[in-house]
Design an enzyme around this catalytic site. Structure first.
Site, PDB file in Angstrom:
ATOM      1  CE1 TYR A  85      27.755  17.726  35.349  1.00 20.32           C
ATOM      2  CE2 TYR A  85      25.451  18.377  35.116  1.00 20.32           C
ATOM      3  CZ  TYR A  85      26.443  17.420  35.010  1.00 20.32           C
ATOM      4  OH  TYR A  85      26.127  16.158  34.577  1.00 20.32           O
ATOM      5  CB  SER A  86      29.737  24.408  32.531  1.00 19.30           C
ATOM      6  OG  SER A  86      30.376  24.590  31.290  1.00 19.30           O
ATOM      7  CG  LEU A  87      35.656  23.996  35.814  1.00 20.15           C
ATOM      8  CD1 LEU A  87      36.466  24.486  34.617  1.00 20.15           C
ATOM      9  CD2 LEU A  87      35.984  24.814  37.061  1.00 20.15           C
ATOM     10  CB  SER A  88      32.468  19.106  36.699  1.00 21.01           C
ATOM     11  OG  SER A  88      32.622  19.798  37.922  1.00 21.01           O
ATOM     12  CG  ASN A 121      25.560  28.216  38.915  1.00 19.34           C
ATOM     13  OD1 ASN A 121      26.206  29.248  38.816  1.00 19.34           O
ATOM     14  ND2 ASN A 121      25.897  27.245  39.739  1.00 19.34           N
ATOM     15  CG  ASP A 122      23.999  24.819  35.589  1.00 20.18           C
ATOM     16  OD1 ASP A 122      22.957  24.456  36.166  1.00 20.18           O
ATOM     17  OD2 ASP A 122      25.131  24.528  36.020  1.00 20.18           O
ATOM     18  CB  THR A 133      33.392  28.432  38.202  1.00 17.64           C
ATOM     19  OG1 THR A 133      32.299  29.157  38.790  1.00 17.64           O
ATOM     20  CG2 THR A 133      34.304  29.401  37.480  1.00 17.64           C
ATOM     21  CG  ASP A 193      28.790  28.255  45.567  1.00 19.63           C
ATOM     22  OD1 ASP A 193      28.898  29.284  46.259  1.00 19.63           O
ATOM     23  OD2 ASP A 193      29.731  27.768  44.914  1.00 19.63           O
TER      24      ASP A 193
END
Length: 296
Positions: free
Chosen positions: A191-194, A145-146, A189, A70
């Site tokens: 870093y935010s998910l973690s 992504n972020d 899905t 990714d």
């Protein structure tokens, strides 16, 4: 957002990380498939020679193939942002949440692309800037992504304030945390998910603000409209405050500077094939299939 609009594929650019396991095999398979369809490959020789620098003009290609995980796809996608060049992610790693095929599926994938048997899954981006105290904004960074604002290695917990809107901005709140993640649905899905953020279906255009290890449990992730202007101010003076975008670009925010995040102008078209969907990826990558274990 799914799209059926396609361009004729003639020139294919390749990016990857030199020395990665399986890279040589993947390039070999790509060359064989390209020869069958009379496609011109760009960047393959430089990649195998160990050069990570891009050796072609991103605007001159019709398809970008990323060989890795990714992280490699994010790097390649940001490289072609604004050109509308489709991105085919080939997974040479483990998770590969954003990639479309494994290395052994590369020949078939290129055959299907040459035949027009694919679709484009368009993902929206964020435009990330650092604003000085006088209102001057720095150059834009593109995030698929972020964007993450976080403390440095030796910094204590940060005191941050979150604002929404630009004229005038509305204060959302202020709290202490290790930082904050502003993610797209694509990045929901990652870093935010973690960090406890929600999984967002990519067709829902929004920005997720997820605090990193907040000091109080009352502070929870917040979902903003995709067209919102979100600003983050570090209230802790003298602290080491770092900005990273898609895990790569970095900048240090000085006292008085703010992070400004808007919807990006570019969208990234990811190549997908029949039978692939966001939910099939969730089932496969997050192991959401337990039908054989249902209680009787």
């Amino acid at each position: 957002m799914e799209s059926t609009r396609r361009r004729a594929i003639r020139r294919v650019g390749i990016v990857g990380k030199p020395g990665r396991e399986g890279l040589g095999v993947a390039v070999g398979r790509l060359r064989e498939a390209a020869a069958r369809h009379d496609l011109e490959l760009l960047g393959d020789d430089a990649l195998l020679a160990g050069h990570e620098d891009i050796s072609f003009d991103p605007s001159s290609i019709d398809l970008l193939v990323t060989l890795g995980g990714d992280g490699t796809l994010l790097f390649g996608a940001r490289m072609v942002a604004g050109t509308d060049v489709p991105v085919l992610g080939v997974n040479l790693g483990h998770l590969g949440f954003l990639t479309s095929v494994a290395e052994d599926g590369l020949p078939e994938a290129l055959d299907r692309i040459a035949a027009g048997d694919y679709r484009l899954d368009r993902r929206f981006t964020l435009e990330v800037r650092v604003r000085d105290a006088d209102g001057t904004e720095g150059p834009a960074l593109v995030a698929l992504n972020d964007a993450v604002l976080h403390k440095g290695r030796f910094a204590r917990m940060l005191r941050i304030a979150v604002y929404v809107g630009a004229d005038p901005p509305i204060e959302v709140g202020a709290y202490s945390a290790d930082g904050i993640i502003l993610s797209t649905p694509t990045g929901s899905t990652a870093y935010s998910l973690s960090a406890g953020g929600p999984i967002v279906v990519p067709t829902v255009d929004c920005v997720v603000a997820t605090p990193i290890c907040p000091h109080t449990m009352a502070v929870r992730p917040l979902v903003f409209d995709a067209d919102s202007v979100i600003m983050i101010e570090a209230l802790s003076t003298g602290a080491e405050v770092i900005l990273t975008v898609d895990g790569r670009d970095g900048a240090r925010l000085e006292d008085g500077q703010m992070l400004v995040v808007r919807r990006g102008r570019a969208s990234i078209p990811l190549v997908r094939f029949h039978g692939q969907s966001f939910f099939s990826t969730l089932r496969e990558k997050l192991h959401w299939v337990e039908r054989g274990e249902r209680s009787r």
